[in-house]
Motif scaffolding. Sequence first.
Motif, short mmCIF file in Angstrom:
data_model
loop_
_atom_site.label_atom_id
_atom_site.label_comp_id
_atom_site.label_asym_id
_atom_site.label_seq_id
_atom_site.Cartn_x
_atom_site.Cartn_y
_atom_site.Cartn_z
N UNK A 121 14.97 28.40 30.08
CA UNK A 121 15.99 28.50 29.21
C UNK A 121 16.24 29.75 28.65
N UNK A 122 15.32 30.40 28.32
CA UNK A 122 15.24 31.76 27.54
C UNK A 122 16.26 32.66 28.73
N UNK A 123 15.92 32.80 29.98
CA UNK A 123 16.56 33.44 30.68
C UNK A 123 18.18 33.16 30.89
N UNK A 124 18.32 31.77 31.26
CA UNK A 124 19.80 31.51 31.38
C UNK A 124 20.49 31.53 30.18
N UNK A 125 20.07 31.80 28.93
CA UNK A 125 20.77 31.96 27.76
C UNK A 125 20.86 33.47 27.29
N UNK A 126 20.04 34.37 28.16
CA UNK A 126 20.03 35.79 27.64
C UNK A 126 19.38 36.23 26.71
N UNK A 127 18.16 35.27 26.12
CA UNK A 127 17.58 35.59 24.97
C UNK A 127 16.17 35.60 25.20
N UNK A 128 15.69 36.05 26.54
CA UNK A 128 14.47 36.35 26.76
C UNK A 128 13.80 37.64 26.03
N UNK A 129 14.82 38.58 26.14
CA UNK A 129 14.49 39.78 25.22
C UNK A 129 14.24 39.43 23.66
N UNK A 130 14.53 38.19 23.29
CA UNK A 130 14.39 38.18 21.68
C UNK A 130 13.09 37.09 21.52
N UNK A 131 12.39 36.80 22.40
CA UNK A 131 11.49 35.81 22.31
C UNK A 131 10.69 36.08 21.44
N UNK A 132 9.97 37.01 20.72
CA UNK A 132 9.06 37.42 20.26
C UNK A 132 9.59 37.42 18.61
N UNK A 133 11.14 37.61 18.55
CA UNK A 133 11.79 37.96 17.14
C UNK A 133 11.72 36.62 16.43
N UNK A 134 11.91 36.63 15.10
CA UNK A 134 11.98 35.42 14.40
C UNK A 134 13.41 35.00 14.53
N UNK A 135 13.31 33.92 14.82
CA UNK A 135 14.86 33.28 15.06
C UNK A 135 15.75 33.46 13.73
N UNK A 136 15.13 33.29 12.58
CA UNK A 136 16.39 33.41 11.70
C UNK A 136 16.64 35.03 11.20
#
Length: 254
Positions: A121-136
Amino acid sequence: MFELADITVSHGGRRVLDVPGVALGQAGLTAILGHNGSGKSTLLSCLARQRRPDAGMIWLEGHPLSTFRQRDFARRVAYLPQRLPPVAGLTVRELVRLGRFPWRGAVGRWRQADHEAVDRALAETGTDHLADQLADDTSGGERQRAWIAMLLAQAAPILLLDEPTSALDLRHSEEVMTLLRRLADVDRQVIVVLHDINLAARHADRIVALDRGGVTFDGGPGSFLHKDVLSGLTGVPMTLLDRPAPHPPYAVIA
């Protein structure tokens, strides 16, 4: 697929939704359009079981919507509301992991399939590089994609999204709709509420327009992009600007 029959919803003595019959959730991407107060979000909340119709019936896969256990329903339908709650202290990966709840419960043991679903899911949405950042702490577009990643981790075949581009600029709106278009082309049925006519025309297979709670248009973008149809929906004179093929015409106020 959802089937609706004689659905009515009232609020404050005013009928906000009145749908005699329609099927939603077929393959591809369906955009629901309409002005503020037309019943778009009410319709989606009924499909998501966030609101119960005053009258009528909704079926999913041939079964009454009310008969599904919540966990079984969540394995079939994933819903993203218009107003996203704060997720203080959660990283993007932790947010996406919440999507696995229907499959493992609150205290279920994590299996390899769960980890793979989150990574995918992270890869498909291009958010894998954000995985360890706080979502907010992410930008509006990044946060919206992170929430969509949570929906993908849920692995439900039907995605319901209520105005996922409403707070985004043009570039991020296009990124989100391009992502939803790609998901619809692969293995998801996407139903999305929008307020942007041109976004819908560019990305949707089917457009359903509401006015005063009723369906006033149901068809493809080609049939939708006509001055009379657009003017009737928006309440202002509209015209179309031709663009080079294969791009659809661009709707503007006349």
